[in-house]
Write a protein that holds these residues in place. Structure first.
Motif, PDB file in Angstrom:
ATOM      1  N   THR A   1      -7.341   4.533  -7.618  1.00 33.26           N
ATOM      2  CA  THR A   1      -8.119   3.891  -6.568  1.00 33.26           C
ATOM      3  C   THR A   1      -7.368   2.498  -6.441  1.00 33.26           C
ATOM      4  OG1 THR A   1     -10.492   2.785  -6.067  1.00 33.26           O
ATOM      5  CG2 THR A   1      -9.492   2.486  -8.309  1.00 33.26           C
ATOM      6  N   ARG A   2      -7.709   2.088  -5.389  1.00 33.27           N
ATOM      7  CA  ARG A   2      -6.640   0.854  -4.849  1.00 33.27           C
ATOM      8  C   ARG A   2      -7.794  -0.256  -4.288  1.00 33.27           C
ATOM      9  NH1 ARG A   2      -2.194   2.653  -0.895  1.00 33.27           N
ATOM     10  NH2 ARG A   2      -4.110   3.304   0.370  1.00 33.27           N
TER      11      ARG A   2
ATOM     12  N   GLY B   1      -3.334  -1.284  -7.411  1.00 33.07           N
ATOM     13  CA  GLY B   1      -3.737   0.070  -7.675  1.00 33.07           C
ATOM     14  C   GLY B   1      -4.116   0.414  -9.288  1.00 33.07           C
ATOM     15  N   TRP B   2      -5.159   1.232  -9.361  1.00 33.72           N
ATOM     16  CA  TRP B   2      -5.406   1.479 -10.488  1.00 33.72           C
ATOM     17  C   TRP B   2      -4.630   2.784 -11.185  1.00 33.72           C
ATOM     18  CZ3 TRP B   2      -7.422  -0.127 -15.076  1.00 33.72           C
ATOM     19  CH2 TRP B   2      -8.133   0.734 -16.099  1.00 33.72           C
ATOM     20  N   TYR B   3      -4.086   2.803 -12.206  1.00 33.87           N
ATOM     21  CA  TYR B   3      -3.140   3.824 -13.082  1.00 33.87           C
ATOM     22  C   TYR B   3      -3.658   4.421 -14.360  1.00 33.87           C
ATOM     23  CZ  TYR B   3      -0.096   3.555  -8.716  1.00 33.87           C
ATOM     24  OH  TYR B   3       0.307   3.588  -7.525  1.00 33.87           O
TER      25      TYR B   3
ATOM     26  N   HIS C   1      -7.217  -3.557  -1.484  1.00 34.26           N
ATOM     27  CA  HIS C   1      -6.378  -4.369  -0.505  1.00 34.26           C
ATOM     28  C   HIS C   1      -6.527  -5.736  -0.325  1.00 34.26           C
ATOM     29  CE1 HIS C   1      -4.671  -0.471   1.072  1.00 34.26           C
ATOM     30  NE2 HIS C   1      -5.879  -0.058   0.589  1.00 34.26           N
TER      31      HIS C   1
ATOM     32  N   CYS D   1      -1.580  -4.958  -2.384  1.00 36.23           N
ATOM     33  CA  CYS D   1      -2.361  -3.971  -2.834  1.00 36.23           C
ATOM     34  C   CYS D   1      -2.353  -4.075  -4.189  1.00 36.23           C
ATOM     35  CB  CYS D   1      -2.051  -2.506  -2.064  1.00 36.23           C
ATOM     36  SG  CYS D   1      -3.438  -1.365  -2.518  1.00 36.23           S
TER      37      CYS D   1
ATOM     38  N   LEU E   1       1.785   2.589  -3.372  1.00 34.64           N
ATOM     39  CA  LEU E   1       0.643   2.656  -4.457  1.00 34.64           C
ATOM     40  C   LEU E   1      -0.151   3.891  -4.041  1.00 34.64           C
ATOM     41  CD1 LEU E   1      -0.198  -1.081  -5.134  1.00 34.64           C
ATOM     42  CD2 LEU E   1       1.332   0.390  -6.383  1.00 34.64           C
ATOM     43  N   THR E   2       0.226   4.696  -3.065  1.00 33.54           N
ATOM     44  CA  THR E   2      -0.634   5.746  -2.644  1.00 33.54           C
ATOM     45  C   THR E   2      -1.021   6.741  -3.731  1.00 33.54           C
ATOM     46  OG1 THR E   2       1.275   7.156  -1.959  1.00 33.54           O
ATOM     47  CG2 THR E   2       0.524   5.753  -0.619  1.00 33.54           C
TER      48      THR E   2
ATOM     49  N   ALA F   1      -2.367   5.986  -6.790  1.00 35.13           N
ATOM     50  CA  ALA F   1      -3.170   5.396  -7.552  1.00 35.13           C
ATOM     51  C   ALA F   1      -4.451   5.988  -7.597  1.00 35.13           C
ATOM     52  CB  ALA F   1      -3.394   3.791  -7.091  1.00 35.13           C
TER      53      ALA F   1
ATOM     54  N   PRO G   1       0.863  -1.066  -0.140  1.00 31.84           N
ATOM     55  CA  PRO G   1       0.016  -0.008  -0.194  1.00 31.84           C
ATOM     56  C   PRO G   1       0.887   1.176   0.145  1.00 31.84           C
ATOM     57  CG  PRO G   1      -1.015  -1.611   1.332  1.00 31.84           C
ATOM     58  CD  PRO G   1       0.407  -2.087   0.787  1.00 31.84           C
TER      59      PRO G   1
END
Length: 165
Positions: free
Chosen positions: A40-41, A51-53, A43, A49, A35-36, A38, A32
């Motif tokens: 949205t994430r 993450g959507w980039y 867990h 985690c 991926l701060t 991202a 996590p």
């Protein structure tokens, strides 16, 4: 396009299906703390985690949900929903909950682990490494929605009533 005097009939372009087709390129798996940034994430139960980039699309919300493909299905959920394709169905339902802003227990009462066929949400479920991941997009509730007529407001209100009963 209808004149501005008819806001309820505004037509929104749907996000490019190519975005969902290329979902693998927009997902990252890690811890996590890494991926701060991202969009949205989701867990995972093992501390990782996803993450959507991907790019954001004005007027649309994006949600992701991920689970370990090899994770055992909790017995109570297996009895209620069966184990066939469980994690794919689960992640799709979770994405729909996130997009509609509805608690999962309320969703179960109305839809089970199914996804609505109203066509508002688009989603793709895929395998990434050892995970089942669903990426979903849906129109964001807009300021022009009349509270009693807006589908988003009706869905939330129905889920809230179901949650109390």
């Amino acid at each position: 396009m209808p004149p501005p005097s008819e806001p309820a009939r505004l037509v929104r372009p749907r996000p490019v299906p190519v975005l969902l087709a290329a979902a693998e390129q927009h997902l990252r798996i890690g811890v996590p703390a890494d991926l701060t940034d991202a969009v949205t994430r989701s867990h995972l139960d093992d501390g990782r985690c996803v993450g959507w980039y991907g790019p954001t699309t004005p007027g649309w919300r994006v949600a992701i949900d991920a689970e370990r493909a090899s994770a055992p299905v909790p017995p109570a959920l297996a009895r209620r929903f069966g184990v066939d394709d469980f994690w794919a169905r689960w992640t799709r339902a979770e994405c729909c909950c996130k997009l509609a802003d509805v608690p999962v227990a309320a969703w179960w009462r109305r839809h089970g682990l199914s996804t609505p066929s109203d066509g508002l949400a688009l989603w793709r479920t895929l395998r990434v490494a050892d995970l089942v991941v669903t990426v979903g997009v849906a129109p964001a509730p807009s300021a022009v929605c009349a509270p009693r007529r807006c589908r988003h407001a009706r869905l939330r209100a129905g889920a809230e009533r179901a949650g109390r009963g």
